[in-house]
Design an enzyme around this catalytic site. Structure first.
Site, PDB file in Angstrom:
ATOM      1  N   ALA A  45       0.820  -1.203   0.000  1.00 27.43           N
ATOM      2  CA  ALA A  45       0.000   0.000   0.000  1.00 27.43           C
ATOM      3  C   ALA A  45       0.859   1.261   0.000  1.00 27.43           C
ATOM      4  CB  ALA A  45      -0.939  -0.005   1.205  1.00 27.43           C
ATOM      5  N   GLU A  46       1.961   1.262   0.774  1.00 32.01           N
ATOM      6  CA  GLU A  46       2.852   2.411   0.804  1.00 32.01           C
ATOM      7  C   GLU A  46       4.302   1.946   0.890  1.00 32.01           C
ATOM      8  OE1 GLU A  46       1.688   5.448   0.531  1.00 32.01           O
ATOM      9  OE2 GLU A  46      -0.422   5.197   1.108  1.00 32.01           O
ATOM     10  N   THR A  47       5.177   2.742   0.292  1.00 28.98           N
ATOM     11  CA  THR A  47       6.610   2.633   0.532  1.00 28.98           C
ATOM     12  C   THR A  47       7.089   3.995   0.998  1.00 28.98           C
ATOM     13  OG1 THR A  47       6.903   0.889  -1.122  1.00 28.98           O
ATOM     14  CG2 THR A  47       8.862   2.138  -0.482  1.00 28.98           C
TER      15      THR A  47
END
Length: 275
Positions: A45-47
């Site tokens: 979902a996020e980095t």
């Protein structure tokens, strides 16, 4: 450089919300194309990408967050994951101040390993339930709220916990109703089970059909449920398949988000920005 996958808002592996974390050398960010390519490769979902800032300023580290398809203005679980990496590797001790697109965000570790994030409280504005959103979501909302520019979601209170858990939305159709997506929430049926409210978050506009645990959404959930339940300190369950708990503390214009994190994977990224 070292790259890590950290499960945030959980105390065990393979639960909570996974985030990629890269601590960058140097005093700036590489080009956006490379940042986006890495986030697409990580495909969570996020980095989060962070680099150290000069001593004496208002923040210690600069921090940015990317989904597989775009950069976002605010992300709670990847901030928690980054703070966890800084503390568990000995890279930073004590509270860490992050310079971000949403201002300076502070992450404070506790002796028991929990980390508390200090985020801006989302401004909630009641809005009419848009035509067609009930069909797209698969349930009739009790109330709807705009959550402001930082969060960018439509918060929708549903009738009960069973309704939230049973949602099977049309993700493509949901994309028409907000900048990022939909927060669906309801009061817990039984607070003795360890949570006061629950939520699920659907973000088709940033390439995430259902987010496992969303810190930023809780900056809107906290004022909503604190007003409903009459208490500033609550616990929210995000009822995704992975699940996760977020302790929320409403402090006026700021919201405290407390959780734990676990490093699951650590490796070496060979494709640097100059590759």
């Amino acid at each position: 450089m070292r790259i890590r996958i950290v499960d945030a808002f959980t105390d065990r592996p393979f639960a909570g919300n996974p985030a990629g974390v890269l601590l960058l050398d140097g005093d700036g960010f590489p080009g956006e194309d490379w940042l986006q390519d890495v986030a697409m490769e990580v495909n969570h979902a996020e980095t989060a990408f962070a680099h150290r800032l000069p001593a004496g300023g208002e923040a210690d580290w600069a921090l940015r967050w990317f989904t597989p398809v775009t950069e976002v203005a605010m992300c709670g679980h990847a901030t928690l994951a980054t703070a966890h990496v800084l503390h568990t590797t000995g890279t930073h001790e004590g509270p860490v101040r992050f310079a971000t697109r949403s201002g300076v965000l502070v992450a404070t570790p506790a002796a028991d390993g929990a980390i508390t994030l200090d985020f801006p409280t989302a401004p909630l504005t009641p809005v009419a339930v848009p035509d067609g959103v009930a069909a797209a979501l698969g349930a009739e909302p009790v109330a709807a709220f705009d959550t402001g520019a930082n969060v960018g979601d439509l918060l929708m209170e549903l009738a009960d916990e069973k309704t939230v858990r049973g949602l099977a939305p049309d993700h493509k159709a949901l994309a028409a109703y907000s900048a990022r997506g939909i927060i669906a929430t309801a009061r817990a049926d039984d607070p003795a089970r360890g949570y006061d409210y629950l939520s699920r978050c659907f973000f088709p506009n940033v390439g995430i059909d259902e987010d496992p645990v969303t810190g930023s959404a809780h900056t809107a959930l906290a004022p909503h449920w604190s007003a409903r339940l009459g208490r500033p300190d609550l616990t929210g369950l995000q009822a995704s398949p992975r699940t996760g708990l977020v302790r929320t503390g409403l402090r006026g214009e700021r919201t405290l988000l407390t959780g734990r994190a676990v490093t699951v994977i650590e490796g070496e990224l060979h494709a640097g920005p100059d590759a």
